[in-house]
Write an enzyme that holds these catalytic residues in place. Structure first.
Site, mmCIF file in Angstrom:
data_model
loop_
_atom_site.group_PDB
_atom_site.id
_atom_site.type_symbol
_atom_site.label_atom_id
_atom_site.label_comp_id
_atom_site.label_asym_id
_atom_site.label_seq_id
_atom_site.Cartn_x
_atom_site.Cartn_y
_atom_site.Cartn_z
ATOM 1 N N ASN A 64 1.196 -1.358 0.029
ATOM 2 C CA ASN A 64 -0.244 -0.119 0.116
ATOM 3 C C ASN A 64 1.010 1.274 -0.239
ATOM 4 O OD1 ASN A 64 -2.358 1.689 0.611
ATOM 5 N ND2 ASN A 64 -2.468 1.100 1.931
ATOM 6 N N HIS B 243 1.381 5.451 1.503
ATOM 7 C CA HIS B 243 0.588 5.796 2.241
ATOM 8 C C HIS B 243 0.921 7.463 1.472
ATOM 9 C CE1 HIS B 243 -1.490 7.340 5.527
ATOM 10 N NE2 HIS B 243 -0.816 7.796 6.445
ATOM 11 N N SER C 278 4.723 6.562 1.703
ATOM 12 C CA SER C 278 5.693 5.881 2.185
ATOM 13 C C SER C 278 4.799 4.172 1.267
ATOM 14 C CB SER C 278 6.009 6.091 3.879
ATOM 15 O OG SER C 278 6.121 6.720 4.004
ATOM 16 N N ASP D 40 -1.001 1.245 8.624
ATOM 17 C CA ASP D 40 -0.185 2.109 8.458
ATOM 18 C C ASP D 40 1.327 1.830 8.829
ATOM 19 O OD1 ASP D 40 -1.565 3.276 6.032
ATOM 20 O OD2 ASP D 40 -2.011 4.336 7.417
#
Length: 1027
Positions: A932, A934, A961, A970
């Site tokens: 993912n 972020h 990130s 996260d």
């Protein structure tokens, strides 16, 4: 109890629940079925029994959920309507306990007849005319003033199946309204009444299983509501039932499924109330067609008792597919040659007050094999373990037979064998249906002679338009005549060919596109006789179906006529065969027969004249033609594609339309060349592909050597090879691979032949030559076959390889610069919005200069209107919409996501603006394989509103990130970070724009690191880096 399979809870205590638990217990996947509260039929004190009762507080949904979790219940099946209307399904699904049964909002289709009536009118579902009222005066005024017999009065709420009064007069209807609204005959259920038109016709029921998107129907069933024989007396909960009901034809059942049940499922989803469960449609078969009397949100009773014994499939599998939202992948099989009848035994006084506690005996005189069953309803165990009657409807004796008469007789014998004080039952259950067929006719047997004659009249003009010298092409006679002398032949040989279209027809039928398969039929036949050097003269077709649809058949035959025109052949005649029971509704099959002529001196192939050095000339195909469609259909199914999606290899068409591109007919371009006398042989590339057809025209001493880079490979083939992971050998022996015909000519005649073909508008290309065949050598050798199917390296960027390979070596691993080429990691991307990060990933992985270790094979969105889907489709990437609103819980939604990713062989998952929180179970399955991005420099500013937090903290630097996804939001190990300065006048919008630009760099970089194996996630949650 040791768990060796799934455990199921059935909620309810009647005959329906006994039947459900009996049927579920037959599943090999189930270790135990609990029933609450259950009855004597589901009771057992034997710990090894597969069915047992359990005591639960069914009004406390939280208590039920807690018990289910403690017992590791895999599925809850709710029988009665009351718990569903109270929201038990909502509560269980929210608690992570899968439940088969609609939500409280969806159950309004039964719990509020006022809602159901408005719903049916809104979505165009055929039903009786009527209105709902809370005012006595308004209701009675409506009854007296309606221009139709408004004689059916219903309590809007739940009334245990007894809230309907069918009046014989307006006065009686007004009295019924008064009893419900003023006298509170049905309590709260009657706060609103529905007054409807009294419809005329037989009443039947159809139950459909649904996953909220699609629906499959159980056989039509008819129950007997009235207490007394001959359908007299008051209404009851049901005195018996039988299935299948012969009043409903297969065509009508299809109409009911599509026009009533599927419409209802689609409408409920549109209303934001996805319907997962069984939808019961009570129907009246009127002269205008089936009309809905009522919808119920549960299995019927006693309908369930006669439907489940006819089910051949595993009921648990079907219900589980419904709950998972994957019903389209399930297959329901029935015992088509069986009938089932249930006779309900009641206590004296029912449906009013009745006596309880009477001992029951006689079971052993009836239940002795699988075709004789007793389903308990109102029973209980006495103090001495004897079975006592404890309800109005006590039990049902059920029998299965090879026909309805046998099943009815056996069920009646069972009802006679069971004994208790005051027992009553109807002795005429199903009797009206047994002699139903009466006087037979060809039409009643399913053959419509008038429709056949109508079709002939409709296609006569199109057939006449194919007339040619030697034939007038007039339909209607017993045979057709062709005059060879009039066609100009002196010493002719007749050449015949026959063929079909294969499973390409299934695609046409699924797409509703019938106008081109007739061209395919003609092409497959006439191209074959062209290979003998013959000119096509006339054609005959055969069209077979179960039920003749004149409109569909006419489109098909019009396509045949069009093909005949292209072939220069007369449509001389044909056969239309309507065969009820032979084909499923909507299915048809085609066969064709072509006859041509060739002068004796020009017959092909001329094998004695062939020699080493002869040239092979290829004529391009239009695509798949009519071969290999079983493989293509399998690919479409396995990848979750749909025929109405944008075509991945031709963005101007739908996938189905592109696949149905008709087979080329080569008559007009080939005949002038044949008349030159310069062609030695022709091979039609059909089933068997290149190796199976070119060798058919060669003498044993010659080999055909071909170069696959000499002709363009249609994109449909590279798509199939890539998406289906089909090796090139399999492609070459299944498909034409871009060549419709291969011609053999002398080297000295090559220019004349190609020139003549080009004058005829043909694209001709030299694709190889004949060489002497050495002992043990293949009949056909294809050079550069692998390169022709290489979707990762375009031929124009690569010099031809000197290595030759025949088909037996075609599956060797591709080598680049002498090094084995490592397979690319398949990536699935989850999106919810515009897909800008997705675009960055697409651009990176498809850039030849990057030589990426990843390939995006699937994009899934939870929103059908997500712009990112169009980005993926434009790149030829498979897309799928899995709407979270169609699922009762996050867990079920995540399970559907996981199943789709696994089905597509996805190895890495990227979250690119996916606005759903994934469950821990899903994350754990993809740990170390899911990324993912972020919009902050983690570990700072986790979670939502990162830009807002950055600006409030007044930091000088931010960025993005890319990290592994773990259960902590996260919190996963970081692979790549990119920074941007935070400017003094930045807003959330301006900062987000600059960070987004960095995300488009960082995300592809991180994906490349993971796909290439340069980084992995360790067991301690830290990134492990490789040199």
């Amino acid at each position: 109890m040791e768990k060796t399979g799934d455990r199921v809870l059935v909620i309810g205590g009647g005959g329906r629940e006994h039947a459900l638990s009996w049927c579920l217990s037959a599943s090999k996947r189930i270790s135990h079925v609990y029933v609450s509260p259950g009855n004597v039929g589901t009771h057992s004190s034997d710990p090894s029994a597969k069915i047992s009762n359990t005591v639960l507080d069914l009004k406390s949904h939280s208590a039920v959920a807690a018990w289910c979790k403690e017992q590791e219940i895999a599925l809850v099946v709710v029988g009665p309507e009351d718990p569903l209307a109270d929201g038990i399904s909502d509560h269980l699904n929210a608690a992570g306990v899968p439940c088969f049964g609609p939500s409280a909002k969806a159950a309004e289709i039964e719990s509020s007849k006022a809602f159901a009536k408005d719903f049916m009118e809104k979505y165009g579902i055929a039903t009786a005319r009527g209105k709902h009222f809370s005012s006595l005066d308004e209701a009675q005024n409506f009854i007296n003033s309606a221009d139709f017999p408004a004689l059916v009065v219903k309590a809007s709420g739940l009334a245990a199946g007894k809230g309907v009064i069918v009046a014989e007069s307006k006065q009686e209807a007004c009295k019924a309204v008064s009893s419900i609204l003023e006298d509170k005959l049905f309590g709260k259920a009657g706060q609103t009444v529905l007054v409807e038109e009294r419809l005329e016709g037989p009443e039947i029921s159809v139950l459909g299983l649904s996953d909220g998107k699609s629906v499959v129907c159980l056989p039509p069933v008819q129950d007997h509501k009235r207490l007394e024989e001959g359908d007299h007396g008051p209404n009851t909960g049901g005195m018996g039932a039988y299935a299948p009901c012969p009043l409903v034809t297969s065509e009508q059942l299809k109409e009911i499924q599509k026009g009533i049940l599927q419409k209802a499922i689609d409408g409920m989803r549109e209303e934001g109330k996805p319907y997962v469960g069984v939808l019961y449609a009570g129907l009246m078969l009127t002269k205008e067609g089936p009309k809905v009397l009522e919808f119920n949100c549960r299995f019927g009773d006693p309908e369930t008792q006669v439907l489940l014994p006819l089910l051949k499939s595993d009921l648990y599998d079907l219900l589980w597919h419904c709950v998972k939202g994957t019903l389209a992948a399930a297959k329901m099989e029935l015992h088509a040659d069986r009938s089932c009848v249930a006779v309900v035994c009641i206590s004296d006084g029912y449906p009013n007050s009745y006596k309880k506690g009477m001992p029951i005996s006689g079971f052993s005189d009836f239940v002795n094999d699988k075709d004789k069953l007793v389903f308990h309803a109102g029973t209980k165990l006495g103090s001495d373990n004897c079975i006592l009657a404890n309800g109005g409807r006590v039990l049902a004796t059920v029998a299965v037979g090879n026909n309805l008469a046998v099943a009815a007789k056996l069920a009646q014998l069972g009802a006679q064998a069971v004994k208790f004080e005051g027992k009553k039952f109807r002795s005429d259950i199903a009797h009206q249906a047994i002699p139903l067929f009466g006087k037979l006719s060809y039409s009643s047997a399913g053959v419509d002679i008038d429709a056949g004659e109508s079709l002939v009249d409709r296609i006569k003009p199109v057939a006449a338009a194919t007339s040619r010298p030697g034939c007038k092409a007039e339909l209607g006679g017993f045979g057709g005549i062709f005059d060879l002398k009039a066609a100009g032949y002196r010493d002719p040989l007749l050449v015949s060919g026959t063929d079909g279209v294969g499973t390409k027809l299934k695609v046409a039928q699924m797409c509703g596109l019938h106008n081109t398969v007739g061209i395919d039929l003609v092409a497959m036949c006439v191209n074959d006789i062209l290979c003998q050097g013959a000119e096509p003269l006339f054609f005959l077709d055969y069209f077979a179906c179960g039920k003749l649809d004149v409109g569909v058949a006419a489109k098909v035959i019009e396509g045949v006529a069009q093909g005949c025109k292209l072939a220069g052949a007369a449509l001389l005649g044909g056969e239309t065969a309507e065969m009820p029971g032979m084909y499923s509704p909507g299915d048809y099959d085609l066969a064709g027969f072509a006859v041509g002529a060739v002068e004796r001196s020009q017959y092909l192939p001329r094998t004695s004249e062939m020699a080493a050095g002869d040239i092979l000339i290829g004529l391009p195909s239009s695509g798949l033609h009519s071969n290999g469609f079983s493989l293509v259909r399998r690919l479409v199914d396995c990848c979750g594609f749909t025929y109405d999606m944008t075509c991945p290899f031709d963005g101007t068409k739908k996938l189905g339309e592109a696949l149905l591109t008709p087979t080329r007919i080569y008559t007009s371009s080939l005949m002038p060349v044949l008349w030159l006398g310069k062609i030695k042989a022709i091979a039609h590339i059909t089933g068997g592909g290149l190796p199976g057809n070119v060798c058919r025209v060669l003498p044993d001493h010659l080999t055909a050597k071909m170069d696959a880079l000499k002709w363009p490979m249609p994109p449909v083939y590279t798509w199939i090879a890539s998406k289906g992971n089909v090796d090139v050998h399999e492609m070459a022996r299944t498909f034409n691979c871009g060549l419709g015909l291969v011609l053999v000519t002398a080297k000295d005649d090559k220019e004349k032949v190609i020139d003549q073909l080009e004058k005829a508008g043909e694209t001709a290309v030299v694709v190889g030559e004949l060489t002497s065949r050495q002992r043990g050598m293949s009949r056909i050798v294809v050079n550069h076959l692998k390169e022709a199917f290489d979707v990762d390296h375009h031929r124009k960027h690569r010099a031809p390889c000197a290595e030759e390979e025949d088909l037996s070596d075609a599956v060797k691993r591709l080598r680049v610069n002498g090094v084995p080429h490592k397979p690319k990691k398949k990536v699935g991307v989850l999106i919810s919005g515009s897909g800008t990060n997705l675009q960055a990933l697409i651009d990176h992985t498809t850039n030849p200069g990057k030589d990426s270790a990843a390939v995006i094979s699937l994009v899934i969105s939870n929103k059908s209107d997500a712009l990112g889907l169009k980005r993926a489709e434009a790149a030829g990437i498979q897309t799928m919409v899995i709407n979270h609103k169609d699922f009762a819980s996050r867990a079920l939604f995540d399970e559907a996501l996981h199943d789709a990713l696994v089905a597509a062989d996805v190895e890495i998952v990227c979250l690119a603006g996916f606005m759903r929180i994934l469950t821990g179970k899903f994350v754990s399955k993809w740990t170390g394989r899911m990324l993912n991005v972020h919009p902050s420099l983690l570990p700072a500013f986790k979670g939502a509103n990162a830009h807002q937090m950055v600006l409030e903290a007044r930091v000088c630097i931010s960025g993005c990130s890319v990290h592994f996804v773990v259960e902590e939001v996260d919190g996963g190990a970081i692979l790549v970070q990119e920074s941007v300065p935070v400017l003094p006048n930045d807003t959330e919008v301006t900062l987000a724009e600059r960070v987004k630009a960095k995300e488009h760099e960082a995300f592809p970089h991180a994906l490349e690191l993971l796909a290439s194996g340069r980084v992995m996630l360790g067991s301690d949650g830290k990134a492990i880096w490789q040199n």
